[in-house]
Design an enzyme around this catalytic site. Structure first.
Site, short mmCIF file in Angstrom:
data_model
loop_
_atom_site.label_atom_id
_atom_site.label_comp_id
_atom_site.label_asym_id
_atom_site.label_seq_id
_atom_site.Cartn_x
_atom_site.Cartn_y
_atom_site.Cartn_z
N TRP A 144 0.80 -1.22 0.00
CA TRP A 144 0.00 0.00 0.00
C TRP A 144 0.83 1.28 0.00
CZ3 TRP A 144 1.70 2.75 4.05
CH2 TRP A 144 2.28 2.04 5.11
N LYS A 168 -2.44 -8.36 -7.67
CA LYS A 168 -3.13 -8.50 -6.39
C LYS A 168 -2.56 -7.42 -5.48
CE LYS A 168 -3.88 -9.82 -2.04
NZ LYS A 168 -3.85 -8.70 -1.09
N HIS A 169 -3.32 -6.36 -5.27
CA HIS A 169 -2.82 -5.22 -4.50
C HIS A 169 -3.18 -5.37 -3.02
CE1 HIS A 169 -0.85 -1.47 -4.33
NE2 HIS A 169 -1.28 -0.96 -5.46
N ALA A 170 -2.62 -4.48 -2.20
CA ALA A 170 -2.93 -4.46 -0.77
C ALA A 170 -4.42 -4.17 -0.57
CB ALA A 170 -2.09 -3.41 -0.07
N SER A 171 -4.97 -4.75 0.47
CA SER A 171 -6.42 -4.70 0.66
C SER A 171 -6.95 -3.31 1.02
CB SER A 171 -6.84 -5.70 1.74
OG SER A 171 -6.55 -7.02 1.34
N GLY A 220 6.82 -6.41 -0.17
CA GLY A 220 6.07 -6.47 1.07
C GLY A 220 6.95 -6.84 2.24
N SER A 221 6.34 -7.39 3.26
CA SER A 221 7.05 -7.73 4.49
C SER A 221 7.89 -8.98 4.32
CB SER A 221 6.04 -7.96 5.62
OG SER A 221 5.29 -9.14 5.38
N GLU A 242 11.05 -7.99 -3.01
CA GLU A 242 11.59 -6.75 -2.44
C GLU A 242 10.91 -6.59 -1.09
OE1 GLU A 242 11.70 -3.39 -0.86
OE2 GLU A 242 10.46 -2.68 -2.52
N LEU A 243 11.68 -6.78 -0.02
CA LEU A 243 11.11 -6.90 1.31
C LEU A 243 11.50 -5.72 2.19
CD1 LEU A 243 11.72 -10.74 1.65
CD2 LEU A 243 9.77 -9.56 0.63
N CYS A 276 10.39 1.18 2.53
CA CYS A 276 11.46 0.21 2.78
C CYS A 276 12.83 0.86 2.66
CB CYS A 276 11.35 -0.97 1.82
SG CYS A 276 9.86 -1.95 2.04
#
Length: 470
Positions: A144, A168-171, A220-221, A242-243, A276
């Site tokens: 997001w 598939k994006h963040a909710s 993401g995480s 990519e975290l 990040c």
């Protein structure tokens, strides 16, 4: 689609996505998503579209990609406002993000053909070459914090390579997810070349395992990366991850302290600290520590919170109240364990996900501000005796995304950046940033693979050997 869309006649129940305005905590628009079966059908249509899309010329793809850039610029204020409403991004940064997406589209429209040109190999007889061919449909699982940039950073090179894509994006940013699909539709891309699915995270595994998906890109995480890596490897599919990051900036004894404080502030406060590659640990040689702490506290303390829809605002709300509360926990526990508060650090008495620009000094191992990624406007100042200890502290982290060196000696800074720091990006006297021309990605728990640059477009192609004898 919105809450009035009729329930799917087949494919199971559809999830609902409720947006929340981070500035007020009030509910925003509600979106009805796709059932797991509908998402699979969309992915399969994207895979079917690949059959013809892969045969288009680079010139055809480039014309469409330049049109996507134009659509982004035409609708810049609309899209920036959508980011403000869904995840609290200040309008100033939202507008800049849309322009960056457009520039990325233009860059790959111009350079993709050269990046993927066949490369002859002298075999002393047979004709041989390395060619680059698209893989198929790539699934992007995106966060997001940069709702448009993270997607276009992936999508522009992927589509220019001849692949198709499913997002598939963040909710919490469903409107942004659907708007991105709209951009490609409005630009004239063939049907199903880029599709968005609104599904919860639990449905990602089914997409990864389906034959329609050839590879996966996730930003993401660390935990999300672990899960996707396991699922993709189980399906024998490539992924790019990519975290997280805990970017360290070294402030050496010869640094211009006032300028170093400005760079440190810019590094820490990108996207309200929710990045990040935002600077998080500022490792300062003891000789300039006190002067740097004072200058840094002044710079950070001068950043006022304000209405994210006001173009003058530089610090808006965080993405959610729960995220804000977690950051405050990290600050509070660090103070309880001996850190010193130089600026900020207090919860504002107002509704919404607000948190001030904060500086903690005296940060040491065992404190959350030292050991954890703090995903908000909180900077940790860590003391070091000298250059060698500063480098050791910087590298003593599970993360390795970005890093920086602040020094008056450019040769010294370049040596440390190039040879000493364990990170995918190392900048001297500047805040780390992504750029279409430079490879972007990390090492260690910050992930693997690269985005942007020629290296990014090569991630999702078949690097193929062709040899002709006779």
């Amino acid at each position: 689609m919105d809450q009035k869309t009729p329930t799917a006649a087949r494919g199971g129940p559809r999830p609902t996505f409720q947006t929340v305005d981070p500035a007020t905590g009030r509910p925003g628009r509600t979106y009805e998503g796709h059932s797991a079966q509908e998402a699979l059908e969309i992915a399969r249509r994207a895979r079917a579209a690949f059959a013809s899309w892969r045969g288009t010329s680079f010139a055809e793809r480039a014309a469409l990609m330049r049109r996507a850039a134009a659509v982004l610029r035409e609708r810049r204020d609309e899209f920036a406002g959508l980011m403000t409403a869904e995840m609290g991004k200040v309008l100033f940064e939202g507008r800049a993000e849309i322009e960056k997406c457009a520039a990325n589209c233009d860059y790959f429209a111009e350079h993709a053909e050269a990046f993927l040109a066949p490369r002859p190999v002298d075999m002393g007889g047979p004709k041989a070459a390395i060619v680059f061919r698209p893989l198929g449909t790539v699934l992007a699982v995106m966060p997001w914090n940069f709702p448009f940039w993270q997607v276009f950073r992936f999508a522009a090179p992927t589509l220019m390579a001849g692949d198709t894509a499913v997002l598939k994006h963040a909710s919490n940013v469903p409107g942004c997810a659907l708007a991105i699909e709209e951009v490609f539709v409005q630009a004239g891309f063939p049907k199903d070349v880029f599709r968005t699915v609104l599904v919860p995270s639990r449905d990602v595994r089914g997409l990864i395992e389906d034959e329609a998906i050839a590879a996966v890109s996730l930003t993401g995480s660390v935990e999300a990366g672990r899960q996707v890596a396991v699922q993709a490897s189980g399906a024998l599919k490539k992924c790019v991850l990519e975290l997280g990051g805990s970017d360290a900036y070294l402030v050496l004894e010869d640094a211009d302290v006032a300028q170093a404080a400005k760079v440190a502030t810019a590094a820490r406060m990108v996207n309200g600290g929710q990045s990040c590659i935002a600077g998080k640990r500022f490792i300062v040689v003891e000789a300039v520590r006190e002067a740097f702490e004072a200058a840094f506290a002044r710079e950070m303390g001068a950043i006022a919170m304000g209405d994210p829809a006001d173009p003058a605002t530089r610090l808006g709300p965080l993405q959610s109240v729960s995220a804000r509360d977690e950051i405050h926990r990290q600050v509070r526990e660090s103070l309880e364990r001996g850190a010193r508060l130089l600026a900020g650090g207090e919860l504002p008495d107002r509704p919404g996900a607000w948190y001030p620009a904060t500086v903690l000094a005296g940060v040491e191992p065992g404190m959350p501000a030292h050991d954890e990624e703090v995903f908000g406007p909180v900077a940790a100042v860590i003391a070091a005796r000298d250059e060698a200890e500063a480098i050791r502290i910087a590298n003593d982290s599970p993360f390795g995304l970005g890093s920086g060196v602040l020094t008056a000696d450019l040769a010294r800074g370049e040596r440390i950046a190039a040879e000493e720091l364990e990170a995918g990006l190392s900048f001297v006297n500047a805040a780390v940033r992504s750029d279409p021309r430079l490879p972007f990605g990390g090492v260690k728990h910050s992930g693997y693979g690269r985005e942007c640059s020629p290296y990014g477009i090569l991630e999702f192609v078949n690097i193929k050997t062709v040899l002709v004898e006779g």
